[in-house]
Motif scaffolding. Structure first.
Motif, PDB file in Angstrom:
ATOM      1  N   PRO A  72       0.818  -1.226   0.000  1.00 18.78           N
ATOM      2  CA  PRO A  72       0.000   0.000   0.000  1.00 18.78           C
ATOM      3  C   PRO A  72       0.849   1.272   0.000  1.00 18.78           C
ATOM      4  O   PRO A  72       0.514   2.249  -0.680  1.00 18.78           O
ATOM      5  CB  PRO A  72      -0.832  -0.128   1.282  1.00 18.78           C
ATOM      6  N   ALA A  73       1.945   1.264   0.744  1.00 19.63           N
ATOM      7  CA  ALA A  73       2.815   2.439   0.784  1.00 19.63           C
ATOM      8  C   ALA A  73       3.465   2.674  -0.569  1.00 19.63           C
ATOM      9  O   ALA A  73       3.547   3.816  -1.043  1.00 19.63           O
ATOM     10  CB  ALA A  73       3.886   2.270   1.867  1.00 19.63           C
ATOM     11  N   LEU A  74       3.938   1.605  -1.198  1.00 21.38           N
ATOM     12  CA  LEU A  74       4.586   1.744  -2.497  1.00 21.38           C
ATOM     13  C   LEU A  74       3.598   2.204  -3.562  1.00 21.38           C
ATOM     14  O   LEU A  74       3.935   3.030  -4.427  1.00 21.38           O
ATOM     15  CB  LEU A  74       5.232   0.418  -2.906  1.00 21.38           C
ATOM     16  N   ALA A  75       2.377   1.676  -3.508  1.00 25.36           N
ATOM     17  CA  ALA A  75       1.363   2.098  -4.472  1.00 25.36           C
ATOM     18  C   ALA A  75       1.010   3.565  -4.282  1.00 25.36           C
ATOM     19  O   ALA A  75       0.874   4.322  -5.259  1.00 25.36           O
ATOM     20  CB  ALA A  75       0.119   1.227  -4.329  1.00 25.36           C
ATOM     21  N   ALA A  76       0.856   3.989  -3.022  1.00 26.40           N
ATOM     22  CA  ALA A  76       0.545   5.392  -2.755  1.00 26.40           C
ATOM     23  C   ALA A  76       1.694   6.286  -3.193  1.00 26.40           C
ATOM     24  O   ALA A  76       1.481   7.365  -3.765  1.00 26.40           O
ATOM     25  CB  ALA A  76       0.257   5.585  -1.269  1.00 26.40           C
ATOM     26  N   GLY A 116      11.957   1.537   2.357  1.00 27.31           N
ATOM     27  CA  GLY A 116      12.774   1.654   3.552  1.00 27.31           C
ATOM     28  C   GLY A 116      12.140   2.551   4.599  1.00 27.31           C
ATOM     29  O   GLY A 116      12.148   2.244   5.799  1.00 27.31           O
ATOM     30  N   ILE A 117      11.589   3.688   4.165  1.00 24.37           N
ATOM     31  CA  ILE A 117      10.914   4.587   5.113  1.00 24.37           C
ATOM     32  C   ILE A 117       9.741   3.876   5.765  1.00 24.37           C
ATOM     33  O   ILE A 117       9.546   3.951   6.991  1.00 24.37           O
ATOM     34  CB  ILE A 117      10.468   5.868   4.386  1.00 24.37           C
ATOM     35  N   PHE A 118       8.940   3.183   4.944  1.00 27.98           N
ATOM     36  CA  PHE A 118       7.813   2.443   5.510  1.00 27.98           C
ATOM     37  C   PHE A 118       8.296   1.427   6.535  1.00 27.98           C
ATOM     38  O   PHE A 118       7.704   1.297   7.625  1.00 27.98           O
ATOM     39  CB  PHE A 118       7.029   1.739   4.406  1.00 27.98           C
ATOM     40  N   SER A 119       9.346   0.692   6.206  1.00 28.13           N
ATOM     41  CA  SER A 119       9.835  -0.352   7.105  1.00 28.13           C
ATOM     42  C   SER A 119      10.322   0.232   8.425  1.00 28.13           C
ATOM     43  O   SER A 119      10.060  -0.329   9.500  1.00 28.13           O
ATOM     44  CB  SER A 119      10.956  -1.144   6.427  1.00 28.13           C
ATOM     45  N   VAL A 120      11.027   1.361   8.350  1.00 28.25           N
ATOM     46  CA  VAL A 120      11.502   2.004   9.574  1.00 28.25           C
ATOM     47  C   VAL A 120      10.329   2.455  10.436  1.00 28.25           C
ATOM     48  O   VAL A 120      10.260   2.166  11.641  1.00 28.25           O
ATOM     49  CB  VAL A 120      12.406   3.210   9.226  1.00 28.25           C
ATOM     50  N   VAL A 121       9.381   3.152   9.824  1.00 30.15           N
ATOM     51  CA  VAL A 121       8.249   3.695  10.579  1.00 30.15           C
ATOM     52  C   VAL A 121       7.385   2.565  11.129  1.00 30.15           C
ATOM     53  O   VAL A 121       6.927   2.610  12.274  1.00 30.15           O
ATOM     54  CB  VAL A 121       7.416   4.644   9.697  1.00 30.15           C
ATOM     55  N   GLY A 138      -6.159  -7.046   7.986  1.00 30.02           N
ATOM     56  CA  GLY A 138      -6.968  -5.844   7.854  1.00 30.02           C
ATOM     57  C   GLY A 138      -6.428  -4.919   6.802  1.00 30.02           C
ATOM     58  O   GLY A 138      -5.231  -4.836   6.554  1.00 30.02           O
ATOM     59  N   ALA A 139      -7.333  -4.194   6.172  1.00 31.29           N
ATOM     60  CA  ALA A 139      -6.943  -3.325   5.061  1.00 31.29           C
ATOM     61  C   ALA A 139      -6.200  -2.097   5.531  1.00 31.29           C
ATOM     62  O   ALA A 139      -5.514  -1.447   4.753  1.00 31.29           O
ATOM     63  CB  ALA A 139      -8.187  -2.909   4.274  1.00 31.29           C
ATOM     64  N   GLY A 140      -6.324  -1.740   6.815  1.00 39.53           N
ATOM     65  CA  GLY A 140      -5.738  -0.490   7.256  1.00 39.53           C
ATOM     66  C   GLY A 140      -4.413  -0.641   7.959  1.00 39.53           C
ATOM     67  O   GLY A 140      -3.952   0.293   8.572  1.00 39.53           O
ATOM     68  N   HIS A 141      -3.797  -1.833   7.903  1.00 40.92           N
ATOM     69  CA  HIS A 141      -2.579  -2.024   8.666  1.00 40.92           C
ATOM     70  C   HIS A 141      -1.444  -1.182   8.107  1.00 40.92           C
ATOM     71  O   HIS A 141      -1.350  -0.920   6.929  1.00 40.92           O
ATOM     72  CB  HIS A 141      -2.179  -3.502   8.692  1.00 40.92           C
ATOM     73  N   GLY A 142      -0.562  -0.748   9.025  1.00 43.34           N
ATOM     74  CA  GLY A 142       0.594   0.029   8.625  1.00 43.34           C
ATOM     75  C   GLY A 142       0.272   1.446   8.204  1.00 43.34           C
ATOM     76  O   GLY A 142       1.013   2.020   7.407  1.00 43.34           O
ATOM     77  N   ARG A 143      -0.812   2.042   8.732  1.00 42.33           N
ATOM     78  CA  ARG A 143      -1.202   3.365   8.257  1.00 42.33           C
ATOM     79  C   ARG A 143      -0.118   4.408   8.520  1.00 42.33           C
ATOM     80  O   ARG A 143       0.132   5.270   7.678  1.00 42.33           O
ATOM     81  CB  ARG A 143      -2.517   3.802   8.923  1.00 42.33           C
ATOM     82  N   THR A 144       0.513   4.364   9.692  1.00 43.84           N
ATOM     83  CA  THR A 144       1.526   5.371   9.999  1.00 43.84           C
ATOM     84  C   THR A 144       2.652   5.329   8.986  1.00 43.84           C
ATOM     85  O   THR A 144       3.125   6.368   8.507  1.00 43.84           O
ATOM     86  CB  THR A 144       2.084   5.154  11.421  1.00 43.84           C
ATOM     87  N   GLY A 145       3.096   4.131   8.649  1.00 44.69           N
ATOM     88  CA  GLY A 145       4.148   3.993   7.654  1.00 44.69           C
ATOM     89  C   GLY A 145       3.709   4.478   6.288  1.00 44.69           C
ATOM     90  O   GLY A 145       4.480   5.146   5.577  1.00 44.69           O
ATOM     91  N   VAL A 146       2.484   4.155   5.897  1.00 44.32           N
ATOM     92  CA  VAL A 146       1.968   4.601   4.600  1.00 44.32           C
ATOM     93  C   VAL A 146       1.903   6.123   4.561  1.00 44.32           C
ATOM     94  O   VAL A 146       2.322   6.759   3.576  1.00 44.32           O
ATOM     95  CB  VAL A 146       0.579   3.996   4.324  1.00 44.32           C
ATOM     96  N   TYR A 147       1.391   6.725   5.620  1.00 45.39           N
ATOM     97  CA  TYR A 147       1.260   8.176   5.642  1.00 45.39           C
ATOM     98  C   TYR A 147       2.628   8.856   5.621  1.00 45.39           C
ATOM     99  O   TYR A 147       2.802   9.912   5.001  1.00 45.39           O
ATOM    100  CB  TYR A 147       0.468   8.623   6.868  1.00 45.39           C
ATOM    101  N   ALA A 148       3.616   8.266   6.300  1.00 46.32           N
ATOM    102  CA  ALA A 148       4.963   8.837   6.275  1.00 46.32           C
ATOM    103  C   ALA A 148       5.528   8.824   4.862  1.00 46.32           C
ATOM    104  O   ALA A 148       6.162   9.794   4.420  1.00 46.32           O
ATOM    105  CB  ALA A 148       5.878   8.071   7.231  1.00 46.32           C
ATOM    106  N   VAL A 149       5.304   7.736   4.153  1.00 50.21           N
ATOM    107  CA  VAL A 149       5.792   7.626   2.781  1.00 50.21           C
ATOM    108  C   VAL A 149       5.108   8.646   1.884  1.00 50.21           C
ATOM    109  O   VAL A 149       5.761   9.303   1.056  1.00 50.21           O
ATOM    110  CB  VAL A 149       5.574   6.196   2.255  1.00 50.21           C
ATOM    111  N   VAL A 150       3.801   8.795   2.022  1.00 45.78           N
ATOM    112  CA  VAL A 150       3.077   9.762   1.195  1.00 45.78           C
ATOM    113  C   VAL A 150       3.537  11.184   1.504  1.00 45.78           C
ATOM    114  O   VAL A 150       3.723  12.006   0.588  1.00 45.78           O
ATOM    115  CB  VAL A 150       1.559   9.618   1.403  1.00 45.78           C
ATOM    116  N   LEU A 151       3.747  11.492   2.769  1.00 50.48           N
ATOM    117  CA  LEU A 151       4.241  12.824   3.124  1.00 50.48           C
ATOM    118  C   LEU A 151       5.611  13.078   2.516  1.00 50.48           C
ATOM    119  O   LEU A 151       5.902  14.178   2.037  1.00 50.48           O
ATOM    120  CB  LEU A 151       4.298  12.972   4.647  1.00 50.48           C
TER     121      LEU A 151
END
Length: 408
Positions: free
Chosen positions: A26-30, A128-133, A150-163
């Motif tokens: 999800p992070a990579l796609a975003a 890498g950013i996602f993995s760290v976060v 769950g579909a929402g797992h790792g939201r903090t990491g995803v949001y960090a990557v998008v930011l």
């Protein structure tokens, strides 16, 4: 904070990396979506102005210096009328090496290979950013998040990557520049530190040191984390002593890349161990503790039209310092604090061209973690709306910026 490999039962061979990639999808796609938006807006803006987005991304500013090193090797310099000497020795060699390798193995030009390296490296950086976060804050999302349910797992990491993708100067991540490559190496080195893979951390830190001068920040993070963990383990196991060989090897490897290049430049120029500083001085680059930057800001208040820019710069610096203090208060792991602190200090306190400072801050992704945590606590539709608006603003600014002054 416990290590990632102690949270669950030992994985089957190969399953650790497959599972990590699956969790990061999800992070990579975003990330890809945000960067694609930036490229589309850049293409439309460039078409309206009659400029070439390909040229803007691959054959202007520092990109030209990298491709020249890749094609001809080191030794090119420009002598300006004021006596300054711009030498290609200022540019660290890993990106040109990769450009030369790609151009040798494929039909791509050096410039296009640089774009390919940047694209792949930016995805590696996002992962890498996602993995760290996710390693640091994944437990905040509950046991289901840790199991990948769950579909929402790792939201903090995803949001960090998008930011990170949607920073105002995020378009640099898609250019034939070294920021994406450096951030990828830095993020994975930090992840290796957090998961106590010391040799891996040292190798990646050494490669980061071959990419940009700010590789010093990665070395500092590896050394600080290694020394503190050694002291803590020695106190916990006073009789047996703390294990040290792999940690010591990681510390030894970490500075080799940067030290090797700097010493080579010193020998080539005849300037000794500090010869690289003379090369940077020819570009009017140096470290003065921020005095030149402070004078630059103060000069903005000499006339009313530029005073607003001065206020904006002050607010921007204050925001960076505030974010770093929030990172400290929230208890980010030591290697992230050391890394972000050194990157920020080198960017703000350097006497280099002041328009490049936002680009120099691009690798400081730990500063985005407080914002990502705040968004992760909001309702997903609201968080998506905020991130979408930021991504659009970043795309528009990136197109405007590259068709104007651009990144020096």
């Amino acid at each position: 904070m416990t290590d990632l490999d102690t949270r669950t039962a030992p994985p089957r061979p190969g399953s650790r990396y497959t599972g990590a990639l699956h969790r990061a999808v999800p992070a990579l796609a975003a990330y890809a979506a945000v960067r694609a938006l930036g490229l589309v807006v850049l293409s439309l803006w460039s078409a309206a102005r009659g400029s070439s987005p390909h040229t803007l991304l691959s054959a202007r500013w520092d990109s030209l210096w990298y491709t020249r090193v890749a094609s001809l090797g080191y030794g090119y310099e420009i002598r300006l009328p004021n006596g300054d000497v711009h030498s290609d020795l200022a540019f660290f060699p890993l990106l040109p090496w990769l450009e030369r390798l790609g151009a040798t193995l494929t039909p791509l030009s050096y410039a296009d290979t640089g774009l390919l390296v940047s694209a792949l490296a930016s995805l590696a950086a996002a992962w890498g950013i996602f993995s760290v976060v996710d390693h640091v804050y994944g437990t905040e999302e509950g046991p289901q998040a840790l199991r990948g349910e769950g579909a929402g797992h790792g939201r903090t990491g995803v949001y960090a990557v998008v930011l990170w993708a949607a920073l105002p100067v995020g378009i640099v991540q898609s250019m034939a520049y070294s920021e994406s490559l450096f951030t990828a190496l830095a993020a994975w080195s930090l992840y290796a530190v957090l998961t106590r893979r010391w040799v891996t951390a040292g190798v990646l830190a050494s490669l980061a040191g071959l990419t940009r001068p700010v590789g010093l920040a990665v070395v500092a993070a590896v050394w600080a984390a290694a020394l503190v963990s050694w002291v803590r383990e020695r106190r916990a196991l006073p009789a047996a002593g703390a294990p040290w060989p792999r940690r010591a090897l990681g510390m030894l490897l970490a500075p080799l890349g940067a030290a090797g290049y700097v010493l080579w430049v010193g020998r080539r120029t005849g300037g000794g161990p500090l010869g690289y500083l003379d090369v940077q001085a020819g570009w009017r680059n140096g470290f003065d503790g921020g005095l030149a930057f402070a004078r630059f800001i103060a000069d903005k208040f000499t006339s009313p039209p530029s005073a607003a820019a001065g206020v904006g710069l002050i607010l921007g610096v204050a925001l960076l310092l505030w974010l770093y203090m929030v990172c400290v208060r929230q208890g980010q792991p030591l290697p992230l604090l050391v890394y972000a602190g050194v990157v920020t200090a080198l960017a703000l306190c350097a006497s280099s061209y002041f328009g490049s400072k936002p680009r120099l801050l691009l690798p400081a992704f730990p500063l985005l973690l407080p914002l990502a945590r705040t968004l992760s606590r909001a309702r997903p539709p609201r968080a998506a709306a905020v991130l979408g608006g930021v991504a659009v603003a970043s795309a528009v600014y990136g197109a405007f910026w590259l068709n104007g002054s651009g990144p020096p």
